[in-house]
Design a protein around this motif. Structure first.
Motif, PDB file in Angstrom:
ATOM      1  N   GLU A  41       0.728  -1.284   0.183  1.00 56.12           N
ATOM      2  CA  GLU A  41       0.036  -0.144   0.012  1.00 56.12           C
ATOM      3  C   GLU A  41       0.952   1.127   0.082  1.00 56.12           C
ATOM      4  O   GLU A  41       1.794   1.321   0.913  1.00 56.12           O
ATOM      5  CB  GLU A  41      -0.844  -0.115   1.100  1.00 56.12           C
ATOM      6  CG  GLU A  41      -2.063   0.930   1.288  1.00 56.12           C
ATOM      7  CD  GLU A  41      -3.137   0.954   2.330  1.00 56.12           C
ATOM      8  OE1 GLU A  41      -3.050  -0.360   2.861  1.00 56.12           O
ATOM      9  OE2 GLU A  41      -3.929   1.841   2.372  1.00 56.12           O
ATOM     10  N   GLN A 123      -4.059 -10.993  -2.275  1.00 54.71           N
ATOM     11  CA  GLN A 123      -3.720 -10.362  -1.162  1.00 54.71           C
ATOM     12  C   GLN A 123      -2.754 -11.129  -0.299  1.00 54.71           C
ATOM     13  O   GLN A 123      -3.205 -12.309   0.365  1.00 54.71           O
ATOM     14  CB  GLN A 123      -4.633  -9.679  -0.362  1.00 54.71           C
ATOM     15  CG  GLN A 123      -4.135  -8.806   0.977  1.00 54.71           C
ATOM     16  CD  GLN A 123      -3.524  -7.589   0.806  1.00 54.71           C
ATOM     17  OE1 GLN A 123      -3.819  -6.755  -0.106  1.00 54.71           O
ATOM     18  NE2 GLN A 123      -2.277  -7.431   1.437  1.00 54.71           N
ATOM     19  N   THR A 125      -1.151 -10.892   3.579  1.00 53.22           N
ATOM     20  CA  THR A 125      -0.914  -9.989   4.810  1.00 53.22           C
ATOM     21  C   THR A 125      -0.300 -10.954   5.851  1.00 53.22           C
ATOM     22  O   THR A 125      -0.701 -11.917   6.536  1.00 53.22           O
ATOM     23  CB  THR A 125      -2.284  -9.853   5.394  1.00 53.22           C
ATOM     24  OG1 THR A 125      -3.025  -9.059   4.352  1.00 53.22           O
ATOM     25  CG2 THR A 125      -2.100  -8.866   6.634  1.00 53.22           C
TER      26      THR A 125
END
Length: 128
Positions: A41, A123, A125
């Motif tokens: 991000e 994604q 994480t």
């Protein structure tokens, strides 16, 4: 035309492992290299690792060398990214890309402009 699709992302604790898959379809005979990029991000999309579609040559970014392994199963038209010893800084959307351009030095495939075919991303994480 080539299509690529990633799968296998998720949430993992620091130090853990995850395996991503990238399935290619369409005119896979035109592929010369399959590559993983990632984008955290607020940051630029960056090179992670690449592998030739035919042959064993692979190349890794310094940040993942020794922790990540790219492999390929041509029978399944699939490339895998095994990620071990994950760190919080590995958190990003991981993209698979296919290049139909041939360059002898595998290090050329770190360049994003060599890729016409991109997946939607998955994604990853890593919680600390």
């Amino acid at each position: 035309q080539v299509r690529v699709a990633e799968s296998g992302g998720g949430l993992v604790q620091a130090g853990g492992s995850l395996r991503l898959s990238c399935a290619a379809s369409g005119r896979t005979s035109t592929i010369y290299a399959m590559t993983w990029f990632r984008q955290a991000e607020g940051k630029e999309r960056e090179f992670v690792t690449t592998i030739r579609w035919r042959g064993d040559n692979a190349y890794y970014a310094n940040s993942v060398t020794g922790r990540f392994t790219i492999s390929r199963d041509n029978a399944k038209n699939t490339v895998y990214l095994q990620m071990n010893s994950l760190k919080s800084e590995d958190t990003a959307v991981y993209y698979c890309a296919a290049s139909d351009l041939y360059y002898p030095p595998i290090t050329y495939y770190t360049r994003k402009d060599l890729y016409r075919y991109w997946g939607q991303g998955t994604q990853v994480t890593v919680s600390s």
